[in-house]
Design an enzyme around this catalytic site. Structure first.
Site, PDB file in Angstrom:
ATOM      1  CB  SER A   8      -0.928  -0.025   1.210  1.00  0.00           C
ATOM      2  OG  SER A   8      -1.578  -1.263   1.268  1.00  0.00           O
ATOM      3  NE  ARG A  55       5.367  10.277  -3.446  1.00  0.00           N
ATOM      4  CZ  ARG A  55       5.070  10.132  -4.707  1.00  0.00           C
ATOM      5  NH1 ARG A  55       6.009   9.930  -5.584  1.00  0.00           N
ATOM      6  NH2 ARG A  55       3.820  10.202  -5.132  1.00  0.00           N
ATOM      7  CG  ASP A  99      -4.285   0.127   0.377  1.00  0.00           C
ATOM      8  OD1 ASP A  99      -4.058   0.819  -0.627  1.00  0.00           O
ATOM      9  OD2 ASP A  99      -4.157   0.564   1.540  1.00  0.00           O
TER      10      ASP A  99
HETATM   11  C1  BGC Z   1      -0.195   5.106  -0.079  1.00  0.00           C
HETATM   12  C2  BGC Z   1      -1.186   4.401  -0.964  1.00  0.00           C
HETATM   13  C3  BGC Z   1      -2.221   3.680  -0.125  1.00  0.00           C
HETATM   14  C4  BGC Z   1      -2.818   4.604   0.923  1.00  0.00           C
HETATM   15  C5  BGC Z   1      -3.806   3.887   1.824  1.00  0.00           C
HETATM   16  C6  BGC Z   1      -0.889   5.964   0.957  1.00  0.00           C
HETATM   17  O1  BGC Z   1       0.036   6.516   1.825  1.00  0.00           O
HETATM   18  O2  BGC Z   1       0.671   5.907  -0.853  1.00  0.00           O
HETATM   19  O3  BGC Z   1      -0.547   3.485  -1.822  1.00  0.00           O
HETATM   20  O4  BGC Z   1      -3.231   3.196  -0.967  1.00  0.00           O
HETATM   21  O5  BGC Z   1      -1.791   5.152   1.707  1.00  0.00           O
HETATM   22  O6  BGC Z   1      -3.211   2.801   2.469  1.00  0.00           O
END
Ligand code: BGC
Length: 484
Positions: A157, A172, A210
């Site tokens: 995620s 990142r 996610d």
């Molecule tokens: C991430 C995402 C993720 C979201 C929720 C963000 O900080 O960059 O990839 O979907 O958090 O988990």
């Protein structure tokens, strides 16, 4: 009688008559600063749409708009056994999913707390932690071993670029993670190598965000689903676009993909407005950003997501205590000075306190921060928690409104998951109200666009995506860009 549905926030009769005038004046200023009007939400949404389009363009923009290589809608008929792991902000979850093919599924899962130091550990430590948890799980649930590699959907995620479904190059870290040697690299071979080291028969077949998992899992069970959303430690959304509307993929798609072929897009819109053009940032937001491991990034997320809400409250309290001498006078505030000492459960518990004298708040401050609070102070803390929660939920829906407007959805089920959506008091009601303020729907009709609780994206969603991927590969279809 048992009441079903979201817990309605406690009705408060209390007045602020015992709150000193100087403190009350300050709170009124904060009320104005934290309030985001309907008009402002509309303005933010408009800019959001431009930014989503920029992200899909060849030139690119702040919002990554990552094609997720889910090129088919789930039918609900997918079947098979799949493993899924979810590396979220707080936990690692391992799930065994049995898709039974009638929009139904069975899951068996274990959750492993991610040790706090893992956010800044060495890369090998992270992968070996995940592989060891996986090993424990497989040994427990397949004690007799398996005769083939178990297919695994890996929910990662964080913003990871994908030229095909079995890779994810971390752009990142977000949500306070800062592990060296991962940014700029494909995380799949790192995980696969760690899995091989502990000798578990598992093969990573799909890397999934996610939000994309949430979108697909919810579509598997409810075809009206138009978006997958996470309001948790981080904030993000995914939706299905069509390949013909993704200019940055022009000339890169294989022949089996047409302009009408669907493509799941992981927006990564936590980075919306990194240029600071429309979001009503306050000095607290500016400080959080400046002191974060990645200043200048995730501007939208830093005002909304669970990782930051407690920190916003901490900074406002410090401002009232240290700079304005209005609360907690003569007390030892050493703990309150510790960054991130208050996670989101703190403001959330403050809002939940059912007692008029806010005795739960008293206990919380005492236990966690060693601070004695007066009743007027507690009332103010509670008002601040409301302001922070309300701002978060109102801003959060701009991403939904922007996607729905961009795709021309007049009706939609937007499937949401995450700790803030699930647990923050009032989030659901405030978010629904903010959508009404943006779209100005007639008050006497049902809201046509609604946020609904999602199916388990990182478990079921990852399994459905792994199944869709296997099916495409078996049919000789592409799951990524052209390679020559
Ligand atoms: C991430 C995402 C993720 C979201 C929720 C963000 O900080 O960059 O990839 O979907 O958090 O988990």
């Amino acid at each position: 009688m048992v009441r079903l549905g979201p817990k309605i926030p406690q009705h408060r009769k209390g007045t602020f008559s015992d709150v000193p005038q100087a403190l009350l004046d300050e709170v009124h200023v904060l009320e104005e600063q934290f309030h985001v009007s309907g008009e402002k939400l509309q303005q933010i949404t408009k800019h959001f749409i431009t930014e989503l389009d920029k992200g899909l363009s060849k030139k690119g923009g702040n919002i990554p708009m990552i094609p997720g290589w889910v090129l088919d809608f789930p039918s609900g008929k997918e079947t098979g056994d799949y493993l899924a792991i979810d590396l979220g902000g707080t936990n690692l979850r391992v799930v065994l999913v049995k898709l039974t093919g009638d929009s139904k599924f069975d899951t068996t899962q274990s959750k492993y707390a991610l040790p706090k130091h893992m956010r800044t550990a060495k890369s090998e430590e992270l992968w070996s932690f995940i592989a060891t948890c996986l090993q424990k799980f497989v040994h427990e649930f397949f004690p007799d071993g398996v005769d083939h590699d178990l297919p695994l959907g890996f929910t990662f995620s964080y913003p990871a670029s994908q030229d095909n479904i079995t890779e994810g190059i971390l752009q990142r870290w977000t949500k306070g993670f800062n592990i060296e040697g991962v940014e700029g690299h494909d995380v799949v071979p790192m995980l696969q190598a760690a899995i091989e080291k502990v000798q578990v028969p598992v093969k990573v077949v799909a890397l999934i965000n996610d939000t994309t998992g949430t979108l697909v899992a919810s579509m598997y069970a409810d075809p009206e689903t138009k978006m997958g959303l996470i309001f948790g430690t981080g904030v993000n959304g995914a939706y299905f676009d069509v390949c013909g509307d993704i200019p940055k993929l022009e000339g890169r798609l294989c022949d089996d993909v047409s302009a009408e072929t669907p493509m799941a897009i992981n927006c990564e819109y936590g980075s919306f407005d990194n240029e600071h053009l429309v979001l009503p940032r306050l000095k607290y937001d500016i400080q959080i950003d400046a002191e974060s491991p990645r200043p200048g990034q995730q501007a939208f997320e830093k005002m909304i997501s669970g990782y930051y809400l407690g920190e916003v409250l901490r900074l406002v309290l410090l401002d009232l205590a240290d700079n304005k001498n209005l609360i907690f006078q003569g007390q030892d505030l050493a703990k309150l000075h510790e960054p991130y000492i208050m996670d989101t459960s703190f403001p959330s518990r403050v809002e939940e306190d059912p007692f008029e004298n806010l005795s739960d708040v008293q206990e919380l401050f005492n236990e966690k921060l060693g601070i004695e609070t007066s009743e007027p102070e507690r009332k103010i803390v509670r008002r601040l928690a409301e302001l922070i929660g309300e701002r978060s939920s109102r801003l959060a829906v701009c991403g939904i409104a922007a996607i729905c407007q961009k795709r021309g959805y007049k009706t939609a089920h937007c499937a949401a998951d995450g700790s803030v959506y699930e647990k923050y008091p009032g989030f659901k009601e405030r978010a629904a109200q903010a959508l009404r303020d943006i779209f100005e729907w007639p008050a006497d009709e049902q809201d046509p666009i609604v946020i609904v609780p999602a199916e388990d994206g990182s478990g079921v969603g990852a399994a459905v995506i792994a199944a869709l991927t296997e099916k495409r590969l078996a049919a000789g279809k592409s799951v990524g860009v052209k390679t020559n």
